[in-house]
Write a protein that holds these residues in place. Structure first.
Motif, PDB file in Angstrom:
ATOM      1  N   HIS A 463       0.830  -1.227   0.000  1.00 56.61           N
ATOM      2  CA  HIS A 463       0.000   0.000   0.000  1.00 56.61           C
ATOM      3  C   HIS A 463       0.854   1.263   0.000  1.00 56.61           C
ATOM      4  O   HIS A 463       2.005   1.223  -0.395  1.00 56.61           O
ATOM      5  N   GLU A 478      -2.186   0.118   7.773  1.00 54.58           N
ATOM      6  CA  GLU A 478      -1.342  -0.939   7.222  1.00 54.58           C
ATOM      7  C   GLU A 478      -0.138  -0.349   6.490  1.00 54.58           C
ATOM      8  O   GLU A 478       0.988  -0.822   6.626  1.00 54.58           O
ATOM      9  N   HIS A 531       2.686  -7.141   4.177  1.00 56.63           N
ATOM     10  CA  HIS A 531       1.325  -6.628   4.424  1.00 56.63           C
ATOM     11  C   HIS A 531       0.910  -7.024   5.826  1.00 56.63           C
ATOM     12  O   HIS A 531       1.612  -7.770   6.497  1.00 56.63           O
ATOM     13  N   CYS A 532      -0.263  -6.523   6.271  1.00 61.98           N
ATOM     14  CA  CYS A 532      -0.945  -7.182   7.384  1.00 61.98           C
ATOM     15  C   CYS A 532      -2.428  -7.267   7.033  1.00 61.98           C
ATOM     16  O   CYS A 532      -2.913  -6.532   6.172  1.00 61.98           O
TER      17      CYS A 532
HETATM   18 ZN   LIG Z   1      -2.359  -5.371   2.312  1.00 64.48          ZN
END
Ligand SMILES: [Zn+2]
Length: 633
Positions: A463, A478, A531-532
């Motif tokens: 992101h 995130e 990512h999370c």
């Molecule tokens: Zn993500």
């Protein structure tokens, strides 16, 4: 030509409206000797007389001109001469005597125009006077200028003539000490001073008439010295008389283990060195130096030098001979901070080279004084070469025997009696760092194995910019978390010798197709996207998922998952297949790590903790190492 002593103070302008075109219409080409003059020098024909503008006198004869606003007179200063052009511009005054000008001076086009016949007063002649061409020259071969200069650090006099200068004869004469130089077929220009105050070494310069044709220069010297006369074939109207320096002293010095003989000169000096053995001797020729005493013979220090002899070898050269007692290698050097010194020094010694297995292993090179070294990497960094100037290996010194994953072996090579080399052959994937001791006498090289050495890794913080990714109930975004983790991971990878490329290093938007492209165009060995996760449909869901799309990615994902679960105690939600764009498009092992759920309140709290982020990045790093150790890339 003459450059130095010219100061133009206040060039003249008269406020007369230019008469456009009047002067332009009857232009004449002007030459001075064979030289075509710059365009601002102009001559015109008016009636039977040619006129030249004042620019010629200013620029080529270095006449200084000044307009006196009180009297309306114009002064022309030329050497020690002064010409005054009267206000009505029909007469000139020199040495108090008023004379008619051959024709009146006139002003036009913001210029002052002088009749060329007037130039005879400056020692010039009109060589050619044709409708379209005017050629002027000096009436004789004049010595126009003597300047005090330096030539290769030596005091020198530059003589400038109006034509090529030739030496008839030159001689050194004692008591009083002077150098006499006779110039053939030269006169001194009467406007120039014939007595020039000198410099440190030349007290005065006197000019006199030698005979009908020649000019004599007498240089009164501070002390008798050698000299050279340099003639530049490209500037034959110039001669440079260069004076030698002197030997100022001879000293024996011992500093630590190094012994020195120091030769002082009054000026920085070029030198050449020759060594012979049986008997061991060093010859040092000092160029452009005079010995102003009789030849010297000095007893040595009894330790390495038996005698030093100093003698004038030829006009330009002083030869210093050191008779050495033994075969102690030595070298000659000009210390960087004092160019007036030349030193003969005994070589220094490498006393030990030792290995210890501390850390990934370390090698210590110990000298008896400051190490003068150059370090280079050879053969794709598989060898380190350390050259030590002015060193030898202690007699009997051998390379240590090494059992190490990092180092294959060490070679000791004597390049010359005053230069040695240490070559360290490395195994693959070895990182090293070189550290000097404070006193610069020791050198320690620390080695470390690293499978990541020179591997290109692309780290992708998920992101960014307008796309914040998931957001937790406590406000965790995130895009911030992923960038933080990526920066921490980069640090670990950099330290391991990897070449890390980031898809973003700040908060900006990057499309899903740009991210894999960055990895592909850099021929990355690995692509890791961080990512999370978030699932607001069930806030109890927590743990780690790692996605892959290709078999190599699956192996990498498994290694990273094992380490992450062990390091963070988070739940293993599985290594999973997925056709995510970043995984499909990348042409190397690639994974996407979903590092916990922001939708789970406890896990969001955990994800914000520094120790968690450190553990997580350390675990991912270890997973990468584990994968690289088992899979060739
Ligand atoms: Zn993500």
């Amino acid at each position: 030509m003459i450059f130095k002593k010219i100061i133009i103070f206040g060039l003249l302008f008269f406020g007369i409206a230019p008469v456009t075109g009047a002067v332009e219409s009857n232009q004449v080409t002007v030459k001075f000797g064979d030289m075509l003059l710059t365009p601002e020098v102009k001559a015109v024909q008016k009636g039977s007389m040619k006129y030249i503008n004042l620019t010629f006198l200013n620029k080529y004869i270095h006449v200084i001109s000044r307009w006196d606003p009180d009297t309306g007179n114009i002064e022309l200063r030329f050497g020690k001469w002064n010409f005054t052009l009267t206000e009505d511009r029909t007469k000139y005054i020199r040495a108090g005597v008023e004379k008619e000008l051959p024709a009146p001076v006139f002003e036009e086009d913001d210029q002052l125009w002088l009749p060329v016949d007037f130039l005879i007063q400056f020692g010039l002649v009109v060589q050619k006077d044709e409708p379209n061409e005017l050629r002027l020259d000096w009436a004789d071969n004049y010595l126009l200028e003597i300047e005090t200069v330096t030539y290769q650090n030596r005091p020198a006099l530059l003589l400038i003539g109006s034509r090529p200068l030739m030496i008839r004869e030159s001689n050194l004469i004692q008591k009083p000490d002077r150098l006499v130089v006779d110039l053939a077929n030269v006169k001194t220009h009467p406007a120039f001073d014939n007595r020039i105050s000198g410099s440190e070494m030349v007290k005065t310069v006197r000019l006199g008439v030698r005979n009908e044709t020649d000019l004599r220069l007498v240089l009164d010297l501070d002390r008798l010295t050698g000299y050279r006369i340099i003639r530049d074939p490209n500037q034959e109207d110039r001669l440079t008389i260069v004076l030698n320096g002197f030997v100022t002293g001879l000293k024996f010095i011992q500093k630590g283990p190094v012994r020195k003989v120091q030769i002082g000169t009054s000026l920085s000096t070029e030198y050449s060195v020759k060594t012979v053995s049986e008997p061991n001797r060093i010859f040092i020729d000092l160029v452009g130096v005079t010995l102003d005493t009789h030849d010297l013979r000095v007893a040595g220090d009894g330790k390495w030098v038996s005698t030093v002899r100093v003698a004038q070898f030829d006009h330009q050269t002083v030869r210093v001979v050191l008779d050495l007692l033994d075969e102690t290698p030595c070298y000659v050097i000009q210390p960087q901070d004092t160019s007036n010194l030349i030193e003969v020094r005994t070589v220094q010694t490498i006393q030990s080279i030792s290995w210890s297995n501390d850390g990934g292993g370390q090698l210590k090179i110990a000298g008896d004084s400051e190490l003068v070294k150059t370090v280079s990497k050879l053969k794709n960094q598989e060898q380190i070469q350390i050259d030590l100037n002015y060193f030898r290996f202690a007699p009997g010194l051998a390379a240590p025997i090494i059992k190490s994953q990092a180092v294959k072996g060490i070679q000791l090579i004597t390049i010359s009696p005053t230069k040695i080399r240490v070559i360290i052959s490395l195994n693959e994937h070895v990182l090293y760092e070189i550290q000097d001791s404070k006193d610069q006498r020791d050198l320690v090289i620390r080695f470390r194995n690293s499978v990541l050495l020179n591997k290109v890794l692309v780290l992708d913080a998920g992101h960014g910019g307008v796309d914040p990714g998931a957001c937790g109930a406590q406000g965790t975004r995130e895009k911030d978390f992923t960038l933080d983790v990526v920066m921490r991971l980069k640090e670990l990878l950099d330290d391991a010798g990897a070449c890390v490329i980031l898809t973003r290093k700040d908060d900006r938007y990057i499309s899903l197709y740009e991210r894999p492209m960055i990895a592909n165009i850099n021929f990355a060995h690995m692509f890791i996207s961080i990512h999370c996760n978030s699932y607001t449909g069930d806030r109890n869901i927590r743990g780690i998922e790692i996605y892959y799309q290709k078999p190599a990615g699956k192996k990498l994902a498994e290694q990273v998952m094992t380490k992450l679960v062990a390091g963070t105690k988070l739940i293993n939600r599985g290594v999973r297949f997925n056709n995510y764009a970043v995984l499909v498009e990348t042409q190397m092992p690639s994974i996407l790590v979903e590092l916990g759920y922001l939708s789970n309140f406890a896990e969001e709290t955990l994800l914000n903790r520094n120790d968690f982020k450190d553990n997580a990045t350390r675990s991912i790093f270890e997973g990468i190492i584990a994968y690289c150790s088992q899979n060739a890339m």
